[in-house]
Design a protein around this motif. Structure first.
Motif, PDB file in Angstrom:
ATOM      1  N   VAL A 150       0.840  -1.209   0.000  1.00  0.00           N
ATOM      2  CA  VAL A 150       0.000   0.000   0.000  1.00  0.00           C
ATOM      3  C   VAL A 150       0.872   1.255   0.000  1.00  0.00           C
ATOM      4  N   THR A 151       1.518   1.531   1.135  1.00  0.00           N
ATOM      5  CA  THR A 151       2.466   2.663   1.170  1.00  0.00           C
ATOM      6  C   THR A 151       3.896   2.187   1.387  1.00  0.00           C
ATOM      7  N   TRP A 152       4.045   0.882   1.637  1.00  0.00           N
ATOM      8  CA  TRP A 152       5.374   0.268   1.784  1.00  0.00           C
ATOM      9  C   TRP A 152       5.255  -1.186   1.334  1.00  0.00           C
ATOM     10  N   PRO A 153       6.308  -1.766   0.780  1.00  0.00           N
ATOM     11  CA  PRO A 153       6.206  -3.142   0.291  1.00  0.00           C
ATOM     12  C   PRO A 153       5.745  -4.116   1.375  1.00  0.00           C
ATOM     13  N   GLY A 154       4.872  -5.042   0.971  1.00  0.00           N
ATOM     14  CA  GLY A 154       4.373  -6.037   1.895  1.00  0.00           C
ATOM     15  C   GLY A 154       3.298  -5.481   2.812  1.00  0.00           C
ATOM     16  N   SER A 155       3.212  -6.073   4.006  1.00  0.00           N
ATOM     17  CA  SER A 155       2.274  -5.591   5.022  1.00  0.00           C
ATOM     18  C   SER A 155       2.976  -5.636   6.372  1.00  0.00           C
ATOM     19  N   PRO A 156       2.663  -4.697   7.255  1.00  0.00           N
ATOM     20  CA  PRO A 156       3.387  -4.620   8.538  1.00  0.00           C
ATOM     21  C   PRO A 156       3.002  -5.738   9.498  1.00  0.00           C
ATOM     22  N   ASP A 157       3.968  -6.175  10.286  1.00  0.00           N
ATOM     23  CA  ASP A 157       3.704  -7.185  11.315  1.00  0.00           C
ATOM     24  C   ASP A 157       3.158  -6.558  12.593  1.00  0.00           C
ATOM     25  N   TYR A 158       3.360  -5.239  12.736  1.00  0.00           N
ATOM     26  CA  TYR A 158       2.945  -4.551  13.957  1.00  0.00           C
ATOM     27  C   TYR A 158       2.198  -3.263  13.606  1.00  0.00           C
ATOM     28  N   PHE A 159       1.324  -2.849  14.536  1.00  0.00           N
ATOM     29  CA  PHE A 159       0.762  -1.510  14.496  1.00  0.00           C
ATOM     30  C   PHE A 159       0.952  -0.887  15.873  1.00  0.00           C
ATOM     31  N   ALA A 160       1.520   0.307  15.888  1.00  0.00           N
ATOM     32  CA  ALA A 160       1.719   1.024  17.149  1.00  0.00           C
ATOM     33  C   ALA A 160       0.438   1.759  17.493  1.00  0.00           C
ATOM     34  N   LEU A 161      -0.087   1.484  18.677  1.00  0.00           N
ATOM     35  CA  LEU A 161      -1.291   2.170  19.145  1.00  0.00           C
ATOM     36  C   LEU A 161      -0.875   3.461  19.820  1.00  0.00           C
ATOM     37  N   SER A 162      -1.430   4.547  19.358  1.00  0.00           N
ATOM     38  CA  SER A 162      -1.043   5.842  19.908  1.00  0.00           C
ATOM     39  C   SER A 162      -2.239   6.764  19.923  1.00  0.00           C
ATOM     40  N   SER A 163      -2.537   7.298  21.119  1.00  0.00           N
ATOM     41  CA  SER A 163      -3.523   8.371  21.213  1.00  0.00           C
ATOM     42  C   SER A 163      -2.828   9.686  21.439  1.00  0.00           C
ATOM     43  N   GLY A 164      -1.455   9.628  21.461  1.00  0.00           N
ATOM     44  CA  GLY A 164      -0.691  10.853  21.697  1.00  0.00           C
ATOM     45  C   GLY A 164      -1.086  11.462  23.022  1.00  0.00           C
ATOM     46  N   THR A 165      -1.314  12.771  23.024  1.00  0.00           N
ATOM     47  CA  THR A 165      -1.753  13.452  24.232  1.00  0.00           C
ATOM     48  C   THR A 165      -3.157  14.002  24.059  1.00  0.00           C
ATOM     49  N   THR A 166      -3.845  13.554  23.023  1.00  0.00           N
ATOM     50  CA  THR A 166      -5.196  14.056  22.776  1.00  0.00           C
ATOM     51  C   THR A 166      -6.122  12.903  22.469  1.00  0.00           C
ATOM     52  N   GLY A 167      -7.287  12.935  23.079  1.00  0.00           N
ATOM     53  CA  GLY A 167      -8.334  12.000  22.710  1.00  0.00           C
ATOM     54  C   GLY A 167      -8.135  10.605  23.257  1.00  0.00           C
ATOM     55  N   LYS A 168      -9.225   9.825  23.208  1.00  0.00           N
ATOM     56  CA  LYS A 168      -9.190   8.456  23.711  1.00  0.00           C
ATOM     57  C   LYS A 168      -9.011   7.440  22.588  1.00  0.00           C
ATOM     58  N   THR A 169      -9.272   7.828  21.355  1.00  0.00           N
ATOM     59  CA  THR A 169      -9.229   6.906  20.238  1.00  0.00           C
ATOM     60  C   THR A 169      -7.786   6.632  19.831  1.00  0.00           C
ATOM     61  N   SER A 170      -7.438   5.357  19.795  1.00  0.00           N
ATOM     62  CA  SER A 170      -6.079   4.990  19.423  1.00  0.00           C
ATOM     63  C   SER A 170      -5.891   5.088  17.919  1.00  0.00           C
ATOM     64  N   LYS A 171      -4.766   5.651  17.530  1.00  0.00           N
ATOM     65  CA  LYS A 171      -4.329   5.577  16.135  1.00  0.00           C
ATOM     66  C   LYS A 171      -3.612   4.246  15.967  1.00  0.00           C
ATOM     67  N   ARG A 172      -3.655   3.720  14.765  1.00  0.00           N
ATOM     68  CA  ARG A 172      -2.938   2.483  14.462  1.00  0.00           C
ATOM     69  C   ARG A 172      -1.894   2.808  13.398  1.00  0.00           C
ATOM     70  N   ILE A 173      -0.664   2.943  13.835  1.00  0.00           N
ATOM     71  CA  ILE A 173       0.424   3.374  12.962  1.00  0.00           C
ATOM     72  C   ILE A 173       1.252   2.160  12.573  1.00  0.00           C
ATOM     73  N   PRO A 174       1.383   1.880  11.264  1.00  0.00           N
ATOM     74  CA  PRO A 174       2.120   0.685  10.848  1.00  0.00           C
ATOM     75  C   PRO A 174       3.585   0.730  11.280  1.00  0.00           C
ATOM     76  N   VAL A 175       4.074  -0.421  11.729  1.00  0.00           N
ATOM     77  CA  VAL A 175       5.477  -0.584  12.118  1.00  0.00           C
ATOM     78  C   VAL A 175       6.018  -1.800  11.380  1.00  0.00           C
ATOM     79  N   THR A 176       6.881  -1.572  10.422  1.00  0.00           N
ATOM     80  CA  THR A 176       7.433  -2.645   9.603  1.00  0.00           C
ATOM     81  C   THR A 176       8.684  -3.246  10.242  1.00  0.00           C
ATOM     82  N   ASP A 177       9.115  -4.375   9.684  1.00  0.00           N
ATOM     83  CA  ASP A 177      10.365  -4.968  10.156  1.00  0.00           C
ATOM     84  C   ASP A 177      11.528  -4.006   9.966  1.00  0.00           C
ATOM     85  N   GLU A 178      11.483  -3.230   8.860  1.00  0.00           N
ATOM     86  CA  GLU A 178      12.535  -2.242   8.608  1.00  0.00           C
ATOM     87  C   GLU A 178      12.562  -1.169   9.692  1.00  0.00           C
ATOM     88  N   MET A 179      11.382  -0.797  10.193  1.00  0.00           N
ATOM     89  CA  MET A 179      11.336   0.195  11.265  1.00  0.00           C
ATOM     90  C   MET A 179      11.856  -0.391  12.574  1.00  0.00           C
TER      91      MET A 179
END
Length: 509
Positions: A90-119
């Motif tokens: 999609v935006t990087w070859p393959g598909s990520p094995d991990y997603f980092a959950l992050s709400s940062g310092t705002t809101g309760k809804t978690s973002k799901r940020i892809p984390v690849t093996d390269e990362m």
């Protein structure tokens, strides 16, 4: 004789000398080229014609002309959501094995940020670079034989379809190399405990069994953990149980507001080293003891751009106007606030991470975090970044000899106009009116825009003091304790009304 420690220290010193001087500007050009090359056949790479960018005379210029800015909501709506629909490349070859959950310092809804093996590998390599930089801090050999206590989020990651989810600190800790496991505390079993209070209780229980030389984690949660260890073992300070503690690696927020309360838990001084690990990657770390600024990791999977901070470029939802200009590392200057933009080996492209930074040394690519794009206090033209608020608070602590590890504020409208309304987390009994007057005077002296605003619509400063535990309870009720969770320093009026209601309930208990 510390044979192992001397050997490790010697290896670090020699390796650091061999690596020699770097060239951040050239490294960044190479990183962008590698990112574009690897992602050119992805859906994103085809849509924005990465092949043509690579063939252009100036790929940096072509890249910023071709690809728009994205914040999380924008890139997730258009691209990343496809990763949850079994699409690949999609935006990087393959598909990520991990997603980092992050709400940062705002809101309760978690973002799901892809984390690849390269990362994962990039984060590991950045960590090694930080270890090598310890040669600059003149630490004794026995330090390299002690353990490092990393207080992040749980490493018991959530299985979701074909990937694992968790906070980036938990993902990183779950991928520590085997050679490091002997140094890593609290160890894999305790690190898996999801409940933060239970995990800290286990740490306190085992504390006497460990020889801790370094701590790593967000200051507020590190302090709470240290207090539990001290309480459990009836200590005067943490050095009574960990006499070899010499280094604290901070991260996520400015250490300044916590310095006084943190030092109160120590029996002797420790070296504080700042790091900048975000859900999107390992951004920077402090490489020299002469400064508390951090060196951008310019050769390791992240390409940086910098948008001069101008309130006109920031839209109401916190995203960037597409006509905001961006600069490369070769074009920035010291003393200027910039919105940080990154492109990464996890498939984030021209991504608004949400932080503002300024350069303290362009040649070394050293920066300081100055705040958040959403937390820049600009009501009625006061133009205050979080670092300016931190500086004013530091003056308060020095003037009145008090500890204020937590705070939040809002430009709140009252019947007679706007007031900067501060809530300070402190056990001190200082008159809030005296604190308000000093805050007002400090900000007037340091910031001309604030001084102008105070002569117009900004009527003054109001200060309320609450127990610091109220801030931790707020985070607990809104998100959860520990990990990457940080207190929002500046709130909008709607959120601030929730905060004040919460404080009132806490006070009435």
């Amino acid at each position: 004789m510390n044979i192992i420690g001397n050997f490790i220290k010697g290896v670090i010193n020699v390796t650091d000398k061999i690596t020699g001087d770097d060239n951040p500007i050239e490294e960044q050009k190479e990183v962008l080229k590698n990112l574009l090359e690897k992602a050119k056949d992805t859906s994103f790479g085809k849509a924005y014609e990465f092949e043509n960018i690579l063939e252009s005379d100036n790929p940096q210029q072509s890249f910023r002309n071709a690809v728009p800015y994205f914040d999380y909501n924008q890139i997730n709506k258009k691209w990343w959501h496809k990763l949850h629909e079994d699409q690949t490349d999609v935006t990087w070859p393959g598909s990520p094995d991990y997603f980092a959950l992050s709400s940062g310092t705002t809101g309760k809804t978690s973002k799901r940020i892809p984390v690849t093996d390269e990362m994962i590998d990039a984060i590991r390599q950045a960590g090694i670079k930080q270890v090598l930089a310890l040669s600059n801090f003149d630490l004794p050999a026995d330090f390299f034989e002690t353990g490092i206590l990393m207080l992040g989020s749980s490493t018991d990651l959530i299985e979701n379809d074909d990937h694992l989810e968790g906070e980036i600190s938990g993902i990183s800790a779950s991928n520590i190399p085997s050679w490091f496991s002997g140094y890593y505390k609290p160890g894999r079993e305790i690190a898996k405990i999801e409940d933060w209070d239970e995990r800290v209780a286990k740490i306190a229980e085992k504390a006497a069994d460990w020889d801790i030389g370094a701590l790593s984690g967000i200051p507020s949660w590190i302090e709470l953990m240290l207090k539990e260890v001290i309480k459990k073992h009836n200590l005067n300070n943490i050095h009574e149980i960990w006499p070899n503690l010499q280094v604290y690696t901070s991260g996520g927020v400015a250490f300044g507001p916590y310095e006084k309360s943190f030092n109160a838990l120590m029996g002797k001084p420790v070296t504080v080293i700042d790091t900048y690990l975000a859900s999107e990657g390992f951004i920077a770390f402090q490489a020299r003891p002469e400064t508390d600024a951090m060196k951008l990791v310019t050769d390791n999977g992240i390409y940086f751009e910098f948008v001069p901070f101008n309130p006109d470029y920031i839209l109401e939802d916190g995203s960037l106007s597409q006509d905001a200009p961006s600069l490369t590392l070769s074009e920035v200057k010291t003393g200027q606030n910039y919105v940080l933009i990154i492109s990464t080996v996890s498939g984030a492209w021209r991504y608004l991470i949400g932080d503002t930074i300024e350069f303290t040394d362009v040649e070394r690519a050293e920066i300081k975090i100055t705040g958040r794009t959403k937390f820049f206090l600009n009501t009625v033209g006061s133009q205050l970044s979080v670092n300016k608020l931190d500086d004013a608070l530091k003056e308060i602590m020095e003037t009145f000899d008090i500890e204020v590890p937590e705070y939040t504020l809002c430009a709140k409208k009252y019947e007679d106009g706007f007031y900067h309304t501060w809530y300070l987390g402190t056990k001190a009994t200082q008159d809030p009116k005296d604190i308000a007057d000093k805050l007002d005077a400090s900000l007037k002296a340091a910031n001309k825009n604030y001084k102008v605003a105070r002569s117009k619509a900004l009527k003054g400063v109001k200060v309320f003091t609450v127990d610091p535990d109220v801030f931790y309870s707020w985070n607990d009720s809104n998100k959860k304790k520990g990990g990457q969770v940080k207190m929002e320093r500046v709130m909008k009026e709607e959120k601030f009304a929730e905060w004040e209601g919460f404080v009132e309930k806490q006070n009435n208990k």
